[in-house]
Write an enzyme that holds these catalytic residues in place. Structure first.
Site, mmCIF file in Angstrom:
data_model
loop_
_atom_site.group_PDB
_atom_site.id
_atom_site.type_symbol
_atom_site.label_atom_id
_atom_site.label_comp_id
_atom_site.label_asym_id
_atom_site.label_seq_id
_atom_site.Cartn_x
_atom_site.Cartn_y
_atom_site.Cartn_z
ATOM 1 N N ARG A 154 15.934 9.920 -20.549
ATOM 2 C CA ARG A 154 15.918 8.468 -20.334
ATOM 3 C C ARG A 154 14.800 7.953 -21.238
ATOM 4 O O ARG A 154 13.688 8.455 -21.184
ATOM 5 C CB ARG A 154 15.638 8.141 -18.869
ATOM 6 C CG ARG A 154 16.693 8.752 -17.919
ATOM 7 C CD ARG A 154 16.601 8.132 -16.539
ATOM 8 N NE ARG A 154 17.362 8.881 -15.544
ATOM 9 C CZ ARG A 154 18.668 8.751 -15.316
ATOM 10 N NH1 ARG A 154 19.388 7.914 -16.028
ATOM 11 N NH2 ARG A 154 19.255 9.454 -14.366
ATOM 12 N N ASP A 158 28.282 8.630 -11.094
ATOM 13 C CA ASP A 158 28.268 7.490 -10.155
ATOM 14 C C ASP A 158 29.591 6.719 -10.066
ATOM 15 O O ASP A 158 29.826 6.021 -9.086
ATOM 16 C CB ASP A 158 27.157 6.506 -10.539
ATOM 17 C CG ASP A 158 25.772 7.130 -10.462
ATOM 18 O OD1 ASP A 158 25.628 8.148 -9.756
ATOM 19 O OD2 ASP A 158 24.848 6.611 -11.098
ATOM 20 N N ASP A 167 30.318 4.042 -11.569
ATOM 21 C CA ASP A 167 29.904 2.656 -11.317
ATOM 22 C C ASP A 167 30.228 1.709 -12.466
ATOM 23 O O ASP A 167 29.662 0.624 -12.545
ATOM 24 C CB ASP A 167 28.397 2.623 -11.005
ATOM 25 C CG ASP A 167 27.551 3.215 -12.137
ATOM 26 O OD1 ASP A 167 28.121 3.815 -13.066
ATOM 27 O OD2 ASP A 167 26.318 3.075 -12.075
ATOM 28 N N ASP A 201 25.983 3.366 -17.629
ATOM 29 C CA ASP A 201 25.768 1.961 -17.927
ATOM 30 C C ASP A 201 24.661 1.703 -18.964
ATOM 31 O O ASP A 201 24.898 1.075 -20.005
ATOM 32 C CB ASP A 201 25.393 1.297 -16.581
ATOM 33 C CG ASP A 201 25.475 -0.191 -16.666
ATOM 34 O OD1 ASP A 201 26.236 -0.671 -17.505
ATOM 35 O OD2 ASP A 201 24.758 -0.870 -15.897
ATOM 36 N N GLY A 261 21.485 10.229 -17.167
ATOM 37 C CA GLY A 261 21.780 11.381 -16.302
ATOM 38 C C GLY A 261 22.947 12.190 -16.863
ATOM 39 O O GLY A 261 23.944 11.626 -17.302
ATOM 40 N N ARG A 306 23.601 5.835 -6.990
ATOM 41 C CA ARG A 306 22.764 4.668 -7.311
ATOM 42 C C ARG A 306 23.200 3.479 -6.453
ATOM 43 O O ARG A 306 23.152 3.593 -5.237
ATOM 44 C CB ARG A 306 22.881 4.332 -8.801
ATOM 45 C CG ARG A 306 21.584 3.977 -9.453
ATOM 46 C CD ARG A 306 21.804 3.717 -10.917
ATOM 47 N NE ARG A 306 21.626 4.903 -11.711
ATOM 48 C CZ ARG A 306 20.453 5.318 -12.170
ATOM 49 N NH1 ARG A 306 19.363 4.629 -11.922
ATOM 50 N NH2 ARG A 306 20.366 6.403 -12.894
ATOM 51 N N THR A 319 29.065 9.532 -16.226
ATOM 52 C CA THR A 319 28.121 9.433 -15.109
ATOM 53 C C THR A 319 28.834 9.846 -13.830
ATOM 54 O O THR A 319 30.000 9.497 -13.638
ATOM 55 C CB THR A 319 27.556 8.009 -14.936
ATOM 56 O OG1 THR A 319 26.938 7.916 -13.638
ATOM 57 C CG2 THR A 319 28.622 6.922 -15.014
HETATM 58 O O1 F6P Z 1 23.121 7.998 -12.530
HETATM 59 C C1 F6P Z 1 23.238 9.305 -12.099
HETATM 60 C C2 F6P Z 1 22.223 9.615 -11.036
HETATM 61 O O2 F6P Z 1 22.380 10.967 -10.655
HETATM 62 C C3 F6P Z 1 22.228 8.698 -9.835
HETATM 63 O O3 F6P Z 1 23.255 9.004 -8.915
HETATM 64 C C4 F6P Z 1 20.840 8.903 -9.286
HETATM 65 O O4 F6P Z 1 20.420 7.761 -8.571
HETATM 66 C C5 F6P Z 1 20.024 9.084 -10.541
HETATM 67 O O5 F6P Z 1 20.913 9.479 -11.566
HETATM 68 C C6 F6P Z 1 18.931 10.114 -10.435
HETATM 69 O O6 F6P Z 1 18.199 10.071 -11.611
HETATM 70 P P1 F6P Z 1 17.186 11.220 -12.085
HETATM 71 O O7 F6P Z 1 17.996 12.368 -12.572
HETATM 72 O O8 F6P Z 1 16.408 10.575 -13.175
HETATM 73 O O9 F6P Z 1 16.365 11.604 -10.895
#
Ligand code: F6P
Length: 325
Positions: A74, A129, A131, A105, A13, A173, A127
């Site tokens: 990803r 998050d 986290d 992560d 992300g 997350r 990130t």
């Molecule tokens: O890890 C960052 C994040 O924005 C999280 O907060 C969320 O759960 C996820 O990525 C969303 O992923 P995507 O952009 O693949 O929908």
């Protein structure tokens, strides 16, 4: 062997501040006499051989922009040993002696895997998050929190005008840091995070408690991983309250936007720090910050640390918002 060529990639992300880190790494790298390359679309681009040299000019006018000019993805294939070996081989074949990896992560685990394949990689935590246990802050967290607070302020205006309750779903997350920080800053009456289970009846008791104090409008900040489905929770509360409950899912809004002052500073500092490490021949490290001090540590050690939720801060938020949760 002296480091001559380094590459940078962003994966997973995106997070505001990534561009500041790219810009700083490119400019500091060139200043130190290195050639700096950008890998496009993270590990996916590494496997496709999608890389080009970056110049001082190519990173102009990006420090204030969210997202990542290198783009991101990803990549499932890079999770395999074969994919990692292929990525490492591509870097070696192209004479890259050091790699800067910016992401969360999963991305940093990828950097660790590349180190195990013999690549000198350095990680920057990027990130929204927040986290990652080893560092107090990650790139993008501060901007995301400011975006959420801006939304809460606006929602508060309309919700209090209508005596309504509003659930604001935030990202993170499995980590409750965005919810906790914005719940505190936004004066939320209830904060729901993955790390603490709050029963539905406790939520209702708290809303009743608010009403008993003459408060007819409340904000509930709900972390996406807190175990409640936002719309279901809204409907259940509305049913008990006889209506007047709304929900807003902030979603990917939280990932965009111009980075805050803190994220520009973190990105710039970590970009320079990562280049310094590689220039000194050091790989297998990740950059972090704690109590305003920048540091680096072994990537495996850092990533194996378990994130601890700040229960004291949560309790403080409860006290200040006069909650009985
Ligand atoms: O890890 C960052 C994040 O924005 C999280 O907060 C969320 O759960 C996820 O990525 C969303 O992923 P995507 O952009 O693949 O929908």
């Amino acid at each position: 062997m002296k480091t001559k060529n380094i590459a940078i990639l962003t994966s997973g992300g995106d997070a505001p501040g990534m561009n500041a880190a790219i810009r700083a790494a490119v400019r500091y790298g060139i200043y130190e006499g290195l050639r700096v390359f950008g890998v496009k679309r993270g590990y996916a681009g590494l496997l496709d051989g999608d890389m080009e040299e970056l110049s001082m000019r190519s990173v102009s006018d990006i420090v204030q922009r969210g997202g990542t000019i290198l783009r991101t993805a990803r990549c499932a294939e890079f999770m395999t040993k074969e994919g990692q070996e292929r990525g490492a081989a591509f870097l070696r074949e192209n004479g890259i002696d050091g790699l800067i990896v910016i992401g969360g992560d999963g991305t940093l685990m990828g950097a660790k895997a590349l180190c195990e394949c013999g690549i000198k990689a350095v990680g920057i935590p990027g990130t929204i998050d927040n986290d990652l246990a080893y560092t107090q802050y990650t790139l993008g967290f501060d901007t995301a929190c400011n975006t959420v607070l801006d939304a809460i302020n606006k929602l508060r205006d309309t919700m209090s005008s209508h005596d309504r309750i509003c659930i604001v779903e935030v990202m993170g997350r499995n980590c409750g840091d965005i919810a906790l920080m914005t719940g505190i800053g936004g004066g939320a009456e209830i904060i729901l995070v993955p790390e603490i289970h709050v029963e539905f009846e406790q939520i209702m008791a708290e809303l009743d408690n608010c009403r008993a104090r003459g408060k007819y409008s409340s904000i509930i900040v709900l972390a996406e991983g807190a175990g409640y489905h936002t719309e279901e929770l809204r409907a259940r509360i509305a049913e008990r309250m006889g209506g007047g409950v709304r929900a807003t899912v902030l979603g990917h809004l939280q990932r965009g936007g111009s980075p805050s002052s803190r994220d520009r500073f973190l990105g710039t500092s970590w970009g320079v720090q990562a280049v310094r490490l590689l220039k000194n021949g050091m790989g297998g490290r990740i950059c972090g910050i704690r109590k305003d001090c920048f540091f680096d540590m072994d990537i495996g050690e850092g990533l194996s640390m378990k994130k601890e939720f700040d229960f004291e801060l949560y309790r403080m938020a409860e006290v200040v918002s006069n909650s009985t949760l």
